[in-house]
Design a protein around this motif. Sequence first.
Motif, PDB file in Angstrom:
ATOM      1  N   VAL A  85       4.925  12.676  -1.018  1.00 33.97           N
ATOM      2  CA  VAL A  85       5.142  13.604   1.385  1.00 33.97           C
ATOM      3  C   VAL A  85       4.559  12.440   2.491  1.00 33.97           C
ATOM      4  O   VAL A  85       4.939  12.419   3.710  1.00 33.97           O
ATOM      5  N   ASP A  86       3.452  11.302   1.538  1.00 30.14           N
ATOM      6  CA  ASP A  86       2.430  10.985   3.113  1.00 30.14           C
ATOM      7  C   ASP A  86       3.504   9.131   3.333  1.00 30.14           C
ATOM      8  O   ASP A  86       3.434   9.544   4.398  1.00 30.14           O
ATOM      9  N   GLN A  87       4.655   9.191   1.844  1.00 31.17           N
ATOM     10  CA  GLN A  87       5.096   8.218   1.811  1.00 31.17           C
ATOM     11  C   GLN A  87       6.172   9.161   3.629  1.00 31.17           C
ATOM     12  O   GLN A  87       7.179   8.307   3.876  1.00 31.17           O
ATOM     13  N   ASP A  88       6.913   9.712   3.321  1.00 36.96           N
ATOM     14  CA  ASP A  88       8.278  10.555   4.060  1.00 36.96           C
ATOM     15  C   ASP A  88       6.839  10.675   5.771  1.00 36.96           C
ATOM     16  O   ASP A  88       7.948  10.509   6.691  1.00 36.96           O
ATOM     17  N   LYS A  89       6.258  11.023   5.432  1.00 38.98           N
ATOM     18  CA  LYS A  89       5.224  10.695   6.628  1.00 38.98           C
ATOM     19  C   LYS A  89       5.654   9.693   7.518  1.00 38.98           C
ATOM     20  O   LYS A  89       5.218   9.216   8.959  1.00 38.98           O
ATOM     21  N   VAL A  90       5.019   8.050   6.486  1.00 44.76           N
ATOM     22  CA  VAL A  90       5.430   6.961   7.027  1.00 44.76           C
ATOM     23  C   VAL A  90       6.508   6.849   7.161  1.00 44.76           C
ATOM     24  O   VAL A  90       7.164   6.313   8.394  1.00 44.76           O
ATOM     25  N   ILE A  91       7.512   7.108   6.870  1.00 47.09           N
ATOM     26  CA  ILE A  91       9.272   7.219   7.172  1.00 47.09           C
ATOM     27  C   ILE A  91       9.572   8.033   8.318  1.00 47.09           C
ATOM     28  O   ILE A  91      10.246   6.888   9.413  1.00 47.09           O
TER      29      ILE A  91
ATOM     30  N   PHE B  95       6.951  16.805  13.553  1.00 48.99           N
ATOM     31  CA  PHE B  95       8.501  16.327  13.197  1.00 48.99           C
ATOM     32  C   PHE B  95       8.246  16.478  11.093  1.00 48.99           C
ATOM     33  O   PHE B  95       9.299  16.643  11.020  1.00 48.99           O
ATOM     34  N   HIS B  96       7.596  16.213  10.217  1.00 44.72           N
ATOM     35  CA  HIS B  96       7.382  16.318   9.175  1.00 44.72           C
ATOM     36  C   HIS B  96       7.960  18.126   9.083  1.00 44.72           C
ATOM     37  O   HIS B  96       8.502  18.683   7.882  1.00 44.72           O
ATOM     38  N   ARG B  97       6.852  19.160   9.346  1.00 44.47           N
ATOM     39  CA  ARG B  97       7.277  20.187   9.394  1.00 44.47           C
ATOM     40  C   ARG B  97       8.837  20.440   9.492  1.00 44.47           C
ATOM     41  O   ARG B  97       9.466  21.730   8.639  1.00 44.47           O
ATOM     42  N   GLU B  98       9.500  20.156  10.672  1.00 49.02           N
ATOM     43  CA  GLU B  98      10.188  20.479  10.816  1.00 49.02           C
ATOM     44  C   GLU B  98      11.197  19.273  10.191  1.00 49.02           C
ATOM     45  O   GLU B  98      12.316  21.007   9.683  1.00 49.02           O
ATOM     46  N   TYR B  99      11.453  19.054   9.538  1.00 46.45           N
ATOM     47  CA  TYR B  99      12.681  18.019   8.419  1.00 46.45           C
ATOM     48  C   TYR B  99      11.922  19.051   6.821  1.00 46.45           C
ATOM     49  O   TYR B  99      13.138  19.001   6.231  1.00 46.45           O
ATOM     50  N   LEU B 100      11.169  19.594   6.723  1.00 49.92           N
ATOM     51  CA  LEU B 100      10.769  20.596   5.876  1.00 49.92           C
ATOM     52  C   LEU B 100      11.575  21.858   5.642  1.00 49.92           C
ATOM     53  O   LEU B 100      11.726  21.953   4.561  1.00 49.92           O
ATOM     54  N   LYS B 101      11.378  22.162   6.465  1.00 49.74           N
ATOM     55  CA  LYS B 101      11.971  23.136   7.007  1.00 49.74           C
ATOM     56  C   LYS B 101      13.428  23.377   6.708  1.00 49.74           C
ATOM     57  O   LYS B 101      14.676  24.525   6.347  1.00 49.74           O
ATOM     58  N   ARG B 102      14.312  22.228   7.484  1.00 53.92           N
ATOM     59  CA  ARG B 102      15.417  21.659   7.350  1.00 53.92           C
ATOM     60  C   ARG B 102      15.842  21.650   5.739  1.00 53.92           C
ATOM     61  O   ARG B 102      16.776  22.247   6.072  1.00 53.92           O
ATOM     62  N   LYS B 103      15.317  21.158   4.863  1.00 55.06           N
ATOM     63  CA  LYS B 103      16.038  20.925   3.586  1.00 55.06           C
ATOM     64  C   LYS B 103      15.531  22.209   3.010  1.00 55.06           C
ATOM     65  O   LYS B 103      16.058  22.073   2.373  1.00 55.06           O
ATOM     66  N   GLN B 104      14.951  22.525   3.158  1.00 54.92           N
ATOM     67  CA  GLN B 104      14.411  24.483   2.229  1.00 54.92           C
ATOM     68  C   GLN B 104      15.813  25.033   2.859  1.00 54.92           C
ATOM     69  O   GLN B 104      16.710  25.526   2.327  1.00 54.92           O
ATOM     70  N   LYS B 105      16.435  24.914   3.915  1.00 52.14           N
ATOM     71  CA  LYS B 105      17.205  25.570   4.285  1.00 52.14           C
ATOM     72  C   LYS B 105      18.233  25.239   4.053  1.00 52.14           C
ATOM     73  O   LYS B 105      19.052  25.895   3.034  1.00 52.14           O
ATOM     74  N   GLN B 106      18.907  23.835   3.640  1.00 50.23           N
ATOM     75  CA  GLN B 106      19.547  23.119   3.443  1.00 50.23           C
ATOM     76  C   GLN B 106      20.358  23.277   1.410  1.00 50.23           C
ATOM     77  O   GLN B 106      21.223  23.767   1.132  1.00 50.23           O
ATOM     78  N   ASP B 107      19.259  23.978   0.958  1.00 46.39           N
ATOM     79  CA  ASP B 107      18.823  23.561  -0.030  1.00 46.39           C
ATOM     80  C   ASP B 107      19.453  25.372  -0.367  1.00 46.39           C
ATOM     81  O   ASP B 107      20.305  25.606  -0.964  1.00 46.39           O
ATOM     82  N   ILE B 108      18.764  26.687   0.176  1.00 43.51           N
ATOM     83  CA  ILE B 108      19.465  27.478   0.343  1.00 43.51           C
ATOM     84  C   ILE B 108      21.008  27.787   1.068  1.00 43.51           C
ATOM     85  O   ILE B 108      21.729  28.481  -0.103  1.00 43.51           O
ATOM     86  N   PHE B 109      21.258  27.572   1.922  1.00 42.62           N
ATOM     87  CA  PHE B 109      22.813  27.621   2.680  1.00 42.62           C
ATOM     88  C   PHE B 109      24.189  26.576   1.955  1.00 42.62           C
ATOM     89  O   PHE B 109      23.121  25.497   2.319  1.00 42.62           O
TER      90      PHE B 109
ATOM     91  N   ARG C 249       0.763  -1.364  -0.346  1.00 43.25           N
ATOM     92  CA  ARG C 249       0.139   0.153  -0.128  1.00 43.25           C
ATOM     93  C   ARG C 249       0.801   1.445  -0.144  1.00 43.25           C
ATOM     94  O   ARG C 249       0.831   2.259  -0.441  1.00 43.25           O
ATOM     95  N   PHE C 250       1.686   0.724   0.481  1.00 45.47           N
ATOM     96  CA  PHE C 250       2.686   2.365   0.776  1.00 45.47           C
ATOM     97  C   PHE C 250       2.965   2.757  -0.336  1.00 45.47           C
ATOM     98  O   PHE C 250       3.596   4.212  -1.190  1.00 45.47           O
TER      99      PHE C 250
END
Length: 140
Positions: A78-84, A113-127, A71-72
């Motif tokens: 996005v939903d898969q990331d939340k499952v992980i 956790f997922h919001r924080e993940y997205l936030k940190r991923k975004q920052k990784q892309d910029i800096f 089913r995964f």
Amino acid sequence: MKYIDAPDLQERMVEIVKTLEMEHIDLSRVKCLRSFGSSTKRTIARCHTMGKLMQKAMGVSAFYAIEFLERFERMSKVDQDKVIIHELMHIPKTFGGGFRQHDFVCEENIEVFHREYLKRKQKQDIFVSPEPKKFPFWKF
Ligand SMILES: [Zn+2]
């Protein structure tokens, strides 16, 4: 039941653990697998481990396996990331062969956790340079 290695999911799992600095998780002792032919149609993924007695008997330390059911594959990225994230959150701080329960691994905390993940991923892309180390954003 048939089980196969899931190197692509392993990579995504490692990425999430590193991004969220879940430092209690020993990445050499977590393995992602895909399973086929399960009769439980509602289950998306599950976390497995070996209890303390078996660890002692076999002379090994704790190990966790994350199983992804068919089913995964039909879920959005996005939903898969939340499952992980959900499955990783079941691994306790002790990494001792037990689980954290759904009072902690709940929809609300998964979202945090997922919001924080997205936030940190975004920052990784910029800096280019990594940010200074922070304490984990969640409380155990
Ligand atoms: Zn769960």
